[in-house]
Design a protein around this motif. Sequence first.
Motif, PDB file in Angstrom:
ATOM      1  N   ILE A  39      -1.650  -1.648   6.459  1.00 29.25           N
ATOM      2  CA  ILE A  39      -1.348  -0.232   6.671  1.00 29.25           C
ATOM      3  C   ILE A  39      -0.933   0.002   8.127  1.00 29.25           C
ATOM      4  O   ILE A  39       0.034   0.727   8.402  1.00 29.25           O
ATOM      5  CB  ILE A  39      -2.555   0.656   6.281  1.00 29.25           C
ATOM      6  CG1 ILE A  39      -2.714   0.668   4.759  1.00 29.25           C
ATOM      7  CG2 ILE A  39      -2.390   2.081   6.814  1.00 29.25           C
ATOM      8  CD1 ILE A  39      -3.995   1.322   4.273  1.00 29.25           C
ATOM      9  N   GLN A  56       6.920   2.622   1.529  1.00 31.02           N
ATOM     10  CA  GLN A  56       6.078   3.823   1.496  1.00 31.02           C
ATOM     11  C   GLN A  56       5.168   3.805   0.275  1.00 31.02           C
ATOM     12  O   GLN A  56       3.981   4.129   0.366  1.00 31.02           O
ATOM     13  CB  GLN A  56       6.945   5.082   1.489  1.00 31.02           C
ATOM     14  CG  GLN A  56       7.665   5.345   2.788  1.00 31.02           C
ATOM     15  CD  GLN A  56       8.620   6.519   2.685  1.00 31.02           C
ATOM     16  OE1 GLN A  56       8.446   7.408   1.868  1.00 31.02           O
ATOM     17  NE2 GLN A  56       9.640   6.518   3.525  1.00 31.02           N
ATOM     18  N   HIS A  57       5.718   3.421  -0.865  1.00 31.34           N
ATOM     19  CA  HIS A  57       4.918   3.331  -2.092  1.00 31.34           C
ATOM     20  C   HIS A  57       3.861   2.231  -1.965  1.00 31.34           C
ATOM     21  O   HIS A  57       2.733   2.398  -2.450  1.00 31.34           O
ATOM     22  CB  HIS A  57       5.820   3.070  -3.299  1.00 31.34           C
ATOM     23  CG  HIS A  57       6.596   4.271  -3.719  1.00 31.34           C
ATOM     24  ND1 HIS A  57       7.124   4.429  -4.955  1.00 31.34           N
ATOM     25  CD2 HIS A  57       6.927   5.407  -3.059  1.00 31.34           C
ATOM     26  CE1 HIS A  57       7.757   5.577  -5.043  1.00 31.34           C
ATOM     27  NE2 HIS A  57       7.646   6.181  -3.895  1.00 31.34           N
ATOM     28  N   ARG A  59       2.410   1.317   0.777  1.00 26.83           N
ATOM     29  CA  ARG A  59       1.356   1.856   1.648  1.00 26.83           C
ATOM     30  C   ARG A  59       0.421   2.761   0.854  1.00 26.83           C
ATOM     31  O   ARG A  59      -0.806   2.679   0.988  1.00 26.83           O
ATOM     32  CB  ARG A  59       1.964   2.624   2.821  1.00 26.83           C
ATOM     33  CG  ARG A  59       0.923   3.072   3.826  1.00 26.83           C
ATOM     34  CD  ARG A  59       1.533   3.990   4.897  1.00 26.83           C
ATOM     35  NE  ARG A  59       0.613   4.221   5.981  1.00 26.83           N
ATOM     36  CZ  ARG A  59      -0.469   4.986   5.908  1.00 26.83           C
ATOM     37  NH1 ARG A  59      -0.803   5.571   4.773  1.00 26.83           N
ATOM     38  NH2 ARG A  59      -1.250   5.160   6.965  1.00 26.83           N
ATOM     39  N   THR A  60       0.978   3.615   0.024  1.00 27.68           N
ATOM     40  CA  THR A  60       0.177   4.516  -0.806  1.00 27.68           C
ATOM     41  C   THR A  60      -0.731   3.730  -1.741  1.00 27.68           C
ATOM     42  O   THR A  60      -1.905   4.056  -1.916  1.00 27.68           O
ATOM     43  CB  THR A  60       1.100   5.458  -1.614  1.00 27.68           C
ATOM     44  OG1 THR A  60       1.905   6.199  -0.691  1.00 27.68           O
ATOM     45  CG2 THR A  60       0.311   6.404  -2.482  1.00 27.68           C
ATOM     46  N   LYS A  61      -0.183   2.671  -2.323  1.00 21.01           N
ATOM     47  CA  LYS A  61      -0.955   1.828  -3.237  1.00 21.01           C
ATOM     48  C   LYS A  61      -2.100   1.120  -2.509  1.00 21.01           C
ATOM     49  O   LYS A  61      -3.214   1.028  -3.023  1.00 21.01           O
ATOM     50  CB  LYS A  61      -0.005   0.796  -3.863  1.00 21.01           C
ATOM     51  CG  LYS A  61      -0.455   0.186  -5.144  1.00 21.01           C
ATOM     52  CD  LYS A  61       0.680  -0.685  -5.689  1.00 21.01           C
ATOM     53  CE  LYS A  61       0.494  -0.997  -7.135  1.00 21.01           C
ATOM     54  NZ  LYS A  61       1.587  -1.816  -7.665  1.00 21.01           N
ATOM     55  N   GLU A  63      -3.544   2.190   0.298  1.00 19.13           N
ATOM     56  CA  GLU A  63      -4.529   3.216   0.655  1.00 19.13           C
ATOM     57  C   GLU A  63      -5.451   3.521  -0.524  1.00 19.13           C
ATOM     58  O   GLU A  63      -6.654   3.671  -0.352  1.00 19.13           O
ATOM     59  CB  GLU A  63      -3.836   4.494   1.100  1.00 19.13           C
ATOM     60  CG  GLU A  63      -3.353   4.464   2.522  1.00 19.13           C
ATOM     61  CD  GLU A  63      -2.788   5.807   2.951  1.00 19.13           C
ATOM     62  OE1 GLU A  63      -2.164   6.505   2.122  1.00 19.13           O
ATOM     63  OE2 GLU A  63      -2.996   6.159   4.118  1.00 19.13           O
ATOM     64  N   ALA A  64      -4.874   3.618  -1.713  1.00 18.62           N
ATOM     65  CA  ALA A  64      -5.673   3.898  -2.910  1.00 18.62           C
ATOM     66  C   ALA A  64      -6.651   2.758  -3.181  1.00 18.62           C
ATOM     67  O   ALA A  64      -7.815   2.993  -3.516  1.00 18.62           O
ATOM     68  CB  ALA A  64      -4.759   4.122  -4.110  1.00 18.62           C
TER      69      ALA A  64
END
Length: 85
Positions: A39, A56-57, A59-61, A63-64
Amino acid sequence: KPVSYRLAYGTDKGDEYFVEMAEEAAAGKLPARDMRHVIEEIDAIAARGTVSLEVQHARTKIEAALAAAPAPAVAHAATAAQGAA
């Protein structure tokens, strides 16, 4: 190939690397420390310029997955010690 990524993004890691790390994180195969590092890498790239939608996707994954990761055993031991005192 790494040279072109370094010129464009300031890193020699391509989008595929971050997507693979996101898949490993989602599968529970990536330690929390490594998730935070990836991240941070993505954030550093973003600070220097544009990050692809794919990254970006990723990173979101990550983070989750980090949010869903179990707390380190050290934190559990400290909590248990406080409860016993």
